[in-house]
Enzyme design. Structure first.
Site, mmCIF file in Angstrom:
data_model
loop_
_atom_site.group_PDB
_atom_site.id
_atom_site.type_symbol
_atom_site.label_atom_id
_atom_site.label_comp_id
_atom_site.label_asym_id
_atom_site.label_seq_id
_atom_site.Cartn_x
_atom_site.Cartn_y
_atom_site.Cartn_z
ATOM 1 N N TYR A 105 -4.441 0.057 3.106
ATOM 2 C CA TYR A 105 -5.259 1.012 3.330
ATOM 3 C C TYR A 105 -6.461 0.610 4.543
ATOM 4 C CZ TYR A 105 -3.476 3.340 -0.954
ATOM 5 O OH TYR A 105 -2.755 3.773 -1.648
ATOM 6 N N TYR A 144 2.552 -1.972 -1.965
ATOM 7 C CA TYR A 144 1.717 -3.227 -1.668
ATOM 8 C C TYR A 144 1.356 -4.248 -2.789
ATOM 9 C CZ TYR A 144 -1.644 0.428 -3.290
ATOM 10 O OH TYR A 144 -2.272 1.267 -3.813
ATOM 11 N N ARG A 154 2.359 -2.185 -6.149
ATOM 12 C CA ARG A 154 2.515 -0.594 -6.496
ATOM 13 C C ARG A 154 3.490 -0.013 -5.734
ATOM 14 N NH1 ARG A 154 -1.144 2.923 -7.474
ATOM 15 N NH2 ARG A 154 0.637 3.745 -8.696
ATOM 16 N N HIS A 157 3.137 5.283 -2.860
ATOM 17 C CA HIS A 157 2.664 6.679 -3.383
ATOM 18 C C HIS A 157 1.646 7.245 -2.355
ATOM 19 C CE1 HIS A 157 -0.253 3.340 -4.568
ATOM 20 N NE2 HIS A 157 -0.871 4.330 -4.365
ATOM 21 N N HIS A 159 -1.747 9.843 -2.769
ATOM 22 C CA HIS A 159 -2.873 10.345 -3.720
ATOM 23 C C HIS A 159 -3.010 11.679 -3.123
ATOM 24 C CE1 HIS A 159 -4.417 6.341 -5.204
ATOM 25 N NE2 HIS A 159 -3.895 5.916 -4.318
#
Lengths: 240, 189
Positions: A105, A144, A154, A157, A159
């Protein structure tokens, strides 16, 4: 003034409990006392209205915000936003954010050692159209590692954040990808008891929106709380 | 009902990427009518440790007690300068701050007045779905009869009340405690 037509309660089991011990961060951040049930008033059935002035044109395409193209498989994510009666929610704000293709991110708190992509910010937003549809062009986010437990990963995905017509209809969720082997092990995906509700967070591969030589398509519909058929004033008085 | 609402998921730690474009801590701006107030506080976890990755969303009526929303049919004026929405992230020390105007009283369906209040949505890493609460004003005469406050056990009502700043009028303190003795009252509706 008029009666309040309240929004429905969530179907049992279809929403996460606040405390879900496999998700370690929930242990000290979930309320320990029961929530206080209240009737919906004007304060709950109204909410912020968003329009064209709140949206940057082109913010639905995350692949052309920089001088170069982001690394990673290009995808189109599209679907409809509706209420529980299937009525399309038009002109409603949809915000989204995601990791880059390497699973990193663009955020100072992200400890992942995977590289940033100078051509990818990972933010998009749009308004639904006159039929309640939205469409984002982006790249497939990477899986990640995270610190929840030993060897925690995770699943890939995206959000999603939506307001809908009222304070009561607010929704923030995560969209997953079909066939991801990490889903079975993810405490966040698995925090909801109802399996069918959980699985509706998984997008489906979509030939209809797959573009030749360009991008794979994924379809993800989003349902916000619908309304009761009976006004609140009577219903609530009987409860007391 | 044909469908069931999509399930919530946590906003996670990186929500600012998607949410910061609509961060707004100055809810009233300069042109709105009404009594200016400033609210500051911290969001604290069960160990009273600051939560640096939370976000508050505020929704409130204008100074006349009317919401900028098509379903508010009360016979009260709109304020074209006032939309009533704020979105404020916490900082590294768990602190947040916003400025706005004190809202007017909003009616219940039966015409009784609610005490002036802000509604608050709270999201953070570790919170699997939103929590909602309300902020009330200390000493407001309508607090005694407020339908929602009456549903809260008296000992916990203070978690919903702003604390006046000792030195400065119009400035208030309000902390959010996720757990513990002073656990904030959260609502379900």
């Amino acid at each position: 003034m008029g009666l309040i037509l309240p929004y429905r309660e969530f179907s049992p089991g279809t929403q996460p409990n606040y405390l879900h011990s496999p998700y370690v961060s929930s242990l000290r951040r979930s309320p320990t006392k029961p929530l206080v049930h209240i009737p919906q008033t004007l304060s709950e059935i109204t909410g912020p209205s968003w329009g064209a002035k709140d949206v940057v044109a082109g913010a639905c395409d995350l692949t052309n915000r920089h001088s170069g193209s982001p690394i990673g498989p290009r995808i189109v994510v599209s679907g409809s936003v509706m209420d529980e009666d299937g009525r399309p929610l038009t002109n409603t704000l949809v915000e989204m954010w995601q990791a880059n293709a390497a699973g990193r991110y663009l955020h100072r708190s992200d400890q992942n050692s995977a590289p940033l992509d100078p051509n990818f910010t990972g933010e998009g937003h749009t308004l639904t159209d006159s039929q309640g549809r939205y469409r984002f062009v982006t790249i497939r986010p990477g899986e990640y590692p995270w610190g929840n437990h030993h060897n925690a990963w995770r699943p890939a995905h995206i959000h999603f954040s939506l307001f809908g017509p009222a304070f009561a209809t607010r929704l923030v969720t995560q969209m997953y990808f079909p066939g991801d082997p990490l889903l079975a092990f993810d405490p966040i995906f698995n925090c909801t008891a109802d399996e069918e509700a959980r699985n509706r967070l998984i997008s489906r591969f979509d030939w209809e929106t797959t573009l030749p030589r360009e991008s794979l398509g994924y379809h993800f519909d989003i349902v916000l709380r619908g309304r009761n058929a009976t006004p609140m004033e009577d219903a609530d008085r009987h409860q007391e | 009902m044909k469908l069931r609402a999509t399930t919530w998921q946590t906003v996670g730690p990186f929500f600012s990427i998607g949410m910061k474009h609509r961060y707004l801590a100055d809810i009233a701006g300069t042109d709105s009518a009404g009594e200016r107030i400033a609210v500051a506080g911290r969001v604290l976890d069960g160990d009273e440790a600051p939560i640096s990755d939370a976000v508050l969303e505020i929704w409130q009526a204008n100074t006349y007690g009317k919401y900028a929303h098509s379903e508010d049919a009360q016979d009260k004026p709109l304020d074209p300068a006032f939309l009533g929405h704020g979105r404020i992230p916490t900082q590294r020390d768990g602190a947040f701050a916003f400025t706005t105007i004190k809202p007017g009283s909003v009616d219940l369906p039966d015409g009784r007045p609610q005490a002036p209040h802000l509604v608050v949505g709270l999201m953070m890493r570790g919170l699997l779905r939103r929590l909602t609460t309300r902020i009330y004003f200390p000493g407001d005469p309508l607090n005694e009869s407020d339908e929602i406050l009456q549903r809260v056990e008296p000992a916990r009502r203070k978690t919903l009340l702003l604390a006046p700043h000792v030195a400065r009028t119009g400035r208030f303190l309000w902390d959010v405690h996720m757990q513990g003795e002073s656990e904030t009252v959260f609502f379900d509706f």
